[in-house]
Design an enzyme around this catalytic site. Structure first.
Site, short mmCIF file in Angstrom:
data_model
loop_
_atom_site.label_atom_id
_atom_site.label_comp_id
_atom_site.label_asym_id
_atom_site.label_seq_id
_atom_site.Cartn_x
_atom_site.Cartn_y
_atom_site.Cartn_z
N ARG A 78 -8.46 16.85 -8.49
CA ARG A 78 -9.05 17.86 -7.69
C ARG A 78 -8.00 18.80 -7.14
O ARG A 78 -8.33 19.73 -6.51
CB ARG A 78 -9.58 17.10 -6.42
CG ARG A 78 -10.53 15.89 -6.94
CD ARG A 78 -11.44 15.28 -5.82
NE ARG A 78 -12.24 14.00 -6.04
CZ ARG A 78 -13.62 14.12 -6.13
NH1 ARG A 78 -13.97 15.31 -6.08
NH2 ARG A 78 -14.14 13.23 -6.70
N SER A 119 -14.31 2.30 -2.09
CA SER A 119 -14.96 2.35 -3.13
C SER A 119 -13.88 2.08 -4.26
O SER A 119 -13.02 2.94 -4.59
CB SER A 119 -15.80 3.36 -3.67
OG SER A 119 -16.33 3.28 -4.79
N ASP A 178 -10.05 10.03 -4.37
CA ASP A 178 -8.89 10.14 -5.39
C ASP A 178 -8.92 11.72 -5.52
O ASP A 178 -9.60 12.37 -5.95
CB ASP A 178 -9.12 9.67 -6.56
CG ASP A 178 -8.26 9.59 -7.69
OD1 ASP A 178 -7.19 10.11 -7.17
OD2 ASP A 178 -8.17 8.88 -8.70
N ASP A 238 -6.41 -8.32 -19.26
CA ASP A 238 -6.42 -9.37 -20.08
C ASP A 238 -4.86 -9.85 -20.51
O ASP A 238 -3.99 -9.22 -20.93
CB ASP A 238 -6.88 -9.01 -21.52
CG ASP A 238 -7.29 -10.12 -22.51
OD1 ASP A 238 -6.44 -11.32 -22.05
OD2 ASP A 238 -7.76 -10.04 -23.47
N GLY A 249 -5.19 2.09 -4.82
CA GLY A 249 -5.99 1.25 -5.85
C GLY A 249 -5.60 1.60 -7.27
O GLY A 249 -5.53 0.47 -8.16
N HIS A 256 0.84 -1.32 -0.02
CA HIS A 256 -0.20 -0.02 0.08
C HIS A 256 0.82 1.06 0.10
O HIS A 256 0.48 2.24 -0.84
CB HIS A 256 -0.89 -0.02 1.00
CG HIS A 256 -2.23 0.94 0.87
ND1 HIS A 256 -2.13 2.07 0.33
CD2 HIS A 256 -3.60 0.71 1.40
CE1 HIS A 256 -3.36 2.39 0.15
NE2 HIS A 256 -4.15 1.81 1.09
N ARG A 271 -23.83 7.10 -7.81
CA ARG A 271 -23.87 5.91 -7.54
C ARG A 271 -23.24 5.73 -6.31
O ARG A 271 -23.89 5.09 -5.37
CB ARG A 271 -23.43 4.92 -8.54
CG ARG A 271 -23.50 3.43 -8.27
CD ARG A 271 -23.02 2.53 -9.35
NE ARG A 271 -21.64 3.12 -9.84
CZ ARG A 271 -20.88 2.12 -10.64
NH1 ARG A 271 -21.31 1.04 -10.93
NH2 ARG A 271 -19.55 2.45 -10.96
#
Length: 473
Positions: free
Chosen positions: A310, A405, A306, A415, A165, A160, A275
């Site tokens: 901003r 989130s 995040d 992939d 993420g 971390h 959402r």
């Protein structure tokens, strides 16, 4: 039962800079352990030619060596300074890639619920009793499932302090792209200089109050949260379909029309609630009801935002590191959350988001954190062993919640030549009632994306939480 067939130390394919890399104050905030996640692939479902595990691992090892040339900090090692600050030695000691096979078929793993022993065996293990400068910062385990379905799992551990993420996902997606034989565009290369988050000029007193770094409300009448920490918990995985999400959005945005005219009851802006705002509000309301909190019980929700876009100016494209602004809702009473429409709680979530959308607030936050130089133990999230309870450690459980989130992250771009993953999820969720709830996207074929809620909750309250979770939609 999983058998490890091989362990490979992978170093950058070319010579990389050897130096100490300054880690930002944002990098210092997080627990110095690894974040676990898992990707699951079904080649036959993707109509791909089934790849032999030895061939796949060889390709992944070669491409990992290649991508580490660009992401060379990941091949280094962390160490502590005398002041308790983390720093990164870019010494090219390498990352670990494990090759494994399971005696179970893919179907026998069910829905890959985090924290189950069978899932943990698909993810590399780290011995945290070793010195921090001996621990690799990135580990991946490629496990072939038993049977002829062409199924593979790729279990990931990502340090971390090296990145949040989004940083981790961008790295993995770039690695996957090279593995399947594609080339990286220049715009996909990481920006590694973390001094762009270094406060400029002399430190000043923060311009804003910062409750996000202060103790959260306690149960009324308590002086600490030890009793809540010790209560037995259980795990739940709850799947919101795209239809569920739309229904919640419709309820919260009842007075906001498609063209933006009109306001929801507690929304001073014509912009509909997002959402994230709505699902977070729904969880908050259900938790307050299930916990049967007193009407005047203070409660908050804490989460990270995040801040890459901003800040003014925004961080460079593909900034590699932690760029998270912790934030917390205004303190509310449980009665307000449970009796008001969902738009009320949604607005409180939005107010927390809006705080870290203000460049001056984020700048003040940076100065606040920098003031803990040489006292990082007072603000950094510590690593706790199972059964360890401490009143001085942040606790985000009853009567509060902390959310993580990952809903908007591009997991399904990973992939490796196996087709896109049919499942992505966390490899573990905090097993104690520290209020940690993770939100993940759930691809639902042609119907779009739903949301998966991963959570631990006190056993005494979980049944009621699940009841309200579905009834209140």
């Amino acid at each position: 039962m999983v058998t490890i067939l091989g362990t490979h130390t992978v170093i950058p394919k070319e010579e990389t800079p050897k130096a100490l890399l300054w880690l930002s104050d944002n990098d210092q905030l997080w627990r110095w352990s690894h974040t676990p996640s898992i990707y699951v692939y079904n080649q036959k479902q993707n109509n791909n030619t089934v790849v032999d595990v030895n061939v796949l691992v060889e390709r992944m090892r070669d491409s990992l060596s290649e991508i580490l040339v660009h992401y060379y900090p990941l091949a280094g090692r962390l160490s502590w300074t005398d002041g308790g600050r983390l720093e990164l030695d870019c010494n090219a000691k390498g990352v670990l890639l494990l090759e494994a096979e399971s005696k179970k078929s893919m179907a026998e793993y069910g829905d890959f619920t985090p924290n189950e022993p069978s899932i943990k065996e698909l993810i590399p293990a780290v011995d945290y009793s070793r010195q921090i400068n001996e621990l690799p910062l990135f580990l991946a385990q490629v496990t072939k499932f038993h049977g002829g379905d062409g199924g593979f799992a790729v279990g990931i551990l990502f340090s971390h302090p090296l990145g949040d993420g989004l940083a981790a996902i961008r790295f993995i997606n770039s690695w996957a792209k090279l593995t399947r034989g594609a080339k990286l565009d220049p715009s996909e290369l990481p920006f590694l200089d973390r001094t762009v988050l270094k406060p400029t000029g002399p430190l000043t007193q923060p311009r804003f109050d910062h409750p996000e770094f202060k103790p959260l409300p306690l149960i009324l009448g308590r002086t600490d949260n030890i009793e809540e920490q010790k209560k037995k918990t259980t795990f739940a995985l709850l799947k919101l379909t795209p239809e569920h999400v739309q229904k919640l959005k419709k309820n919260a945005n009842a007075n906001v029309t498609a063209n933006g005219n009109g306001n929801a009851p507690h929304n001073p802006s014509p912009r509909p609630y997002s959402r994230f705002e709505i699902i977070s509000a729904h969880i908050w309301r259900c938790a307050c009801k299930a916990r049967n909190l007193e009407e005047n019980q203070p409660t908050v929700v804490k989460f990270n935002v995040d801040i890459r876009n901003r800040l003014n100016p925004p961080l460079p494209q593909n900034y590699f590191g932690n760029a998270l602004g912790p934030t917390v809702t205004p303190t509310c009473y449980a009665k307000e959350i449970t009796t008001q429409p969902i738009s009320y709680a949604s607005q409180k979530i939005r107010e927390a988001v809006n705080k870290v959308s203000n460049h001056e607030f984020v700048k003040s936050q940076m100065h606040y954190v920098a003031g803990f130089e040489n006292r990082w133990d007072l603000i950094r999230t510590p690593y706790l062993e199972k059964g360890e309870y401490r009143a001085d450690v942040p606790f985000f459980g009853n009567p509060n919640i902390i959310l993580g989130s990952w809903m908007s992250m591009p997991f399904y771009e990973a992939d490796f030549g196996l087709g896109k993953p049919f499942y992505f999820g966390p490899g573990g969720v905090c097993p104690y009632d520290r209020g940690v709830i993770a939100l993940m996207p759930d691809e639902d074929g042609d119907n779009g994306y739903g949301v998966v809620v991963y959570m631990h909750f006190q056993v005494d309250h979980m049944k009621d939480f699940i009841k309200y979770f579905w009834e209140d939609i």
